[in-house]
Design an enzyme around this catalytic site. Structure first.
Site, PDB file in Angstrom:
ATOM      1  N   SER A 197       0.693   3.777  -4.169  1.00 37.18           N
ATOM      2  CA  SER A 197       1.853   4.232  -4.906  1.00 37.18           C
ATOM      3  C   SER A 197       2.377   3.110  -5.591  1.00 37.18           C
ATOM      4  CB  SER A 197       2.817   4.882  -3.854  1.00 37.18           C
ATOM      5  OG  SER A 197       3.632   3.925  -3.292  1.00 37.18           O
ATOM      6  N   LYS A 198       3.367   3.438  -6.277  1.00 34.19           N
ATOM      7  CA  LYS A 198       3.956   2.419  -7.030  1.00 34.19           C
ATOM      8  C   LYS A 198       4.411   1.259  -6.205  1.00 34.19           C
ATOM      9  CE  LYS A 198       5.907   4.996 -11.048  1.00 34.19           C
ATOM     10  NZ  LYS A 198       7.049   5.708 -11.270  1.00 34.19           N
ATOM     11  N   ARG A 199       4.859   1.119  -5.266  1.00 35.16           N
ATOM     12  CA  ARG A 199       5.250   0.208  -4.234  1.00 35.16           C
ATOM     13  C   ARG A 199       4.341  -0.873  -4.344  1.00 35.16           C
ATOM     14  NH1 ARG A 199       4.633   0.879   0.773  1.00 35.16           N
ATOM     15  NH2 ARG A 199       3.670   3.030   0.746  1.00 35.16           N
ATOM     16  N   GLY A 243       2.468  -1.755  -6.834  1.00 35.38           N
ATOM     17  CA  GLY A 243       2.109  -2.192  -8.074  1.00 35.38           C
ATOM     18  C   GLY A 243       1.773  -1.025  -8.984  1.00 35.38           C
TER      19      GLY A 243
END
Ligand code: GLU
Length: 474
Positions: free
Chosen positions: A239-241, A243
């Site tokens: 996920s965006k966490r 990167g």
């Protein structure tokens, strides 16, 4: 049998790493067997679908060079067809109208939860033997078999057994007549002649339901291959966490499409221990047998390594095209420095991304050079003053600014001052590029050019005098 695969994204956001990998595997499989890939936009969720997302998905596909043979189809343009399929299921008795109110369903659910049962529709309207309530627009539910199993013969996971008792009568049309997701997918796959459904693991639980709809419509099952999820390095779903997850963000971060494609191919598929594949090699070797069962782990280091390989081996025209917007974005103008291919050629063995190439090429353009404080402190010292002065004089006197002559100057100055080449080259490098790391000094000087080099030597000399007023010339 001619193979037909499909890539059917829901346009609710950009093309992400997982979607791109799904597209790639469908593309490779179709190419490998001389089949076709259908591209379909599953945009029936009007609340979440946007035109911008459709465009973003197209952009991602184009950038990766993933083309399709059929489509793009838009599900929102196929409502008439879905209505026909729903009617067909009603007529054949494979589906029925359900008039249950939201309140009744909520109550049912609450009771089931309270008695620790799995929430499911109880078939209240399945065999309605009374008149339907007046004025209530019904939903349509599939008449799912109540006993037996559905065995999904999955090419990645093997046989996966689902008990029909676990599947309730799912809604295939809402009370306003619009079709639900499972219905549209199945009708499309049927109409588009899909032979292979290659998609993420997260759809595996949908498969038995879709098989029921498909078979009720008289279709035969395609081959299913459910791809392992992609996790971040911490083992949690990517996920965006972790990167960037948007494919286009990788372009903006200086990755080459071939590198990302190569990396994605290996993210969940293997062919021996080979890591680097051309597109043709991928097409020649890709197969469903090589897909791993276990979740894949996204590793930026490895992607950087693959990208570095492509930066070193891609044709120069590819690198120029990929890096031109970044040079422009950084304000580095070919008219005010070397041709881009020369800068790239000097930096390609030292960079992992196109952005790094551009960043390391800054000293070749414009007049200002950013002095790295540590490099300056170490190299631009009183001891370097006579070196830089001698170089400045010799450079000004050179009849031609060519590589051999520049090399000769550095040699002569070292000999005259009885210094090692490095003792001359390092302060010179810092003076003209601002840092201690650059390609060979003569290549660097060629790229920086005579006027800039001499001007920067002058600045460095002034800088040293300013730092240490007692510094003296030779
Ligand atoms: N539209 C679905 C998605 O984007 C894909 C459905 C499918 O592959 O069957 O997740």
């Amino acid at each position: 049998m001619s193979i037909v695969t499909r890539f059917p994204p829901s346009p609710t956001g950009y093309l992400h790493i997982g979607g791109a990998r799904t597209a790639l595997y469908n593309w490779l499989y179709a190419k490998r067997y001389g089949g076709r890939m259908v591209f379909r936009i599953e945009d029936t969720d009007r609340e979440r679908s946007t035109d911008a997302a459709v465009e973003a998905i197209f952009d991602g596909m184009r950038w990766l060079g993933l083309d399709w043979d059929d489509g793009p189809y838009f599900q929102t343009q196929r409502f008439d067809r879905y209505a026909v399929a729903i009617q067909q299921l009603l007529d054949s008795g494979r589906a029925y109208h359900c008039y249950c109110s939201r309140e009744r369903l909520d109550e049912l659910r609450a009771t089931q939860m309270a008695t620790k049962q799995k929430p499911r529709y109880d078939g209240h309207c399945r065999d309605l033997d009374r008149a339907p309530p007046a004025g209530v627009p019904p939903v349509v539910r599939l008449r799912t078999p109540q006993a037996g199993d559905v065995v999904v013969a999955d090419r990645v996971h093997g046989d996966v057994v689902f008990n029909n008792e676990e599947l309730d009568d799912l809604i295939i049309a809402r009370s306003d007549g619009t079709p639900t997701y499972h219905l549209t997918v199945v009708v499309d796959d049927l109409d588009m002649g899909i032979t292979h459904v290659i998609r993420g693991d997260d759809h595996l639980n949908n498969t038995p339901r879709q098989i029921h709809i498909l078979e009720a419509l008289g279709g035969t099952r395609p081959v299913y291959a459910h791809l392992p999820m992609i996790n971040g390095p911490d083992g949690k779903k990517l996920s965006k966490r972790h990167g960037a997850v948007s494919v286009m963000q990788y372009r903006d971060d200086g990755f080459l499409p071939d590198a990302l494609l190569n990396y994605l191919a290996r993210l969940g598929w293997s062919h021996g221990d080979q890591e680097l594949f051309t597109r043709d090699e991928l097409i020649a070797n890709f197969d469903l047998d090589g897909i791993n069962k276990a979740a894949a782990s996204f590793a930026l280091d490895k992607l950087l390594w693959v990208n570095q390989h492509y930066i070193q081996t891609s044709p120069m025209s590819t690198l120029v095209e990929a890096s031109r917007p970044f040079f422009a974005g950084a304000g580095l103008d070919e008219a005010d420095g070397p041709a881009l291919d020369q800068a790239i050629d000097a930096q390609r063995t030292r960079a992992r991304t196109v952005l790094e190439i551009v960043d390391k090429s800054r000293p070749y353009y414009g007049w200002e050079v950013a002095l790295d404080p540590a490099a300056a402190a170490k190299q631009l010292t009183a001891a370097a003053l006579p070196v830089l002065e001698a170089l400045s004089v010799a450079f000004s006197a050179l009849p031609a600014w060519d590589q051999a002559a520049l090399h000769g100057v550095v040699e002569t100055v070292s000999a005259t001052l009885q210094m090692k080449m490095g003792q001359v080259a390092q302060p010179l490098r810092v003076a003209v590029t601002g840092s201690t790391a650059s390609p060979s000094i003569d290549v660097t000087l060629m790229l920086v050019g005579r006027e800039r080099a001499i001007a920067r030597l002058g600045h460095a000399i002034a800088w040293i005098r300013n730092q240490d007023p007692t510094a003296s010339s030779a």
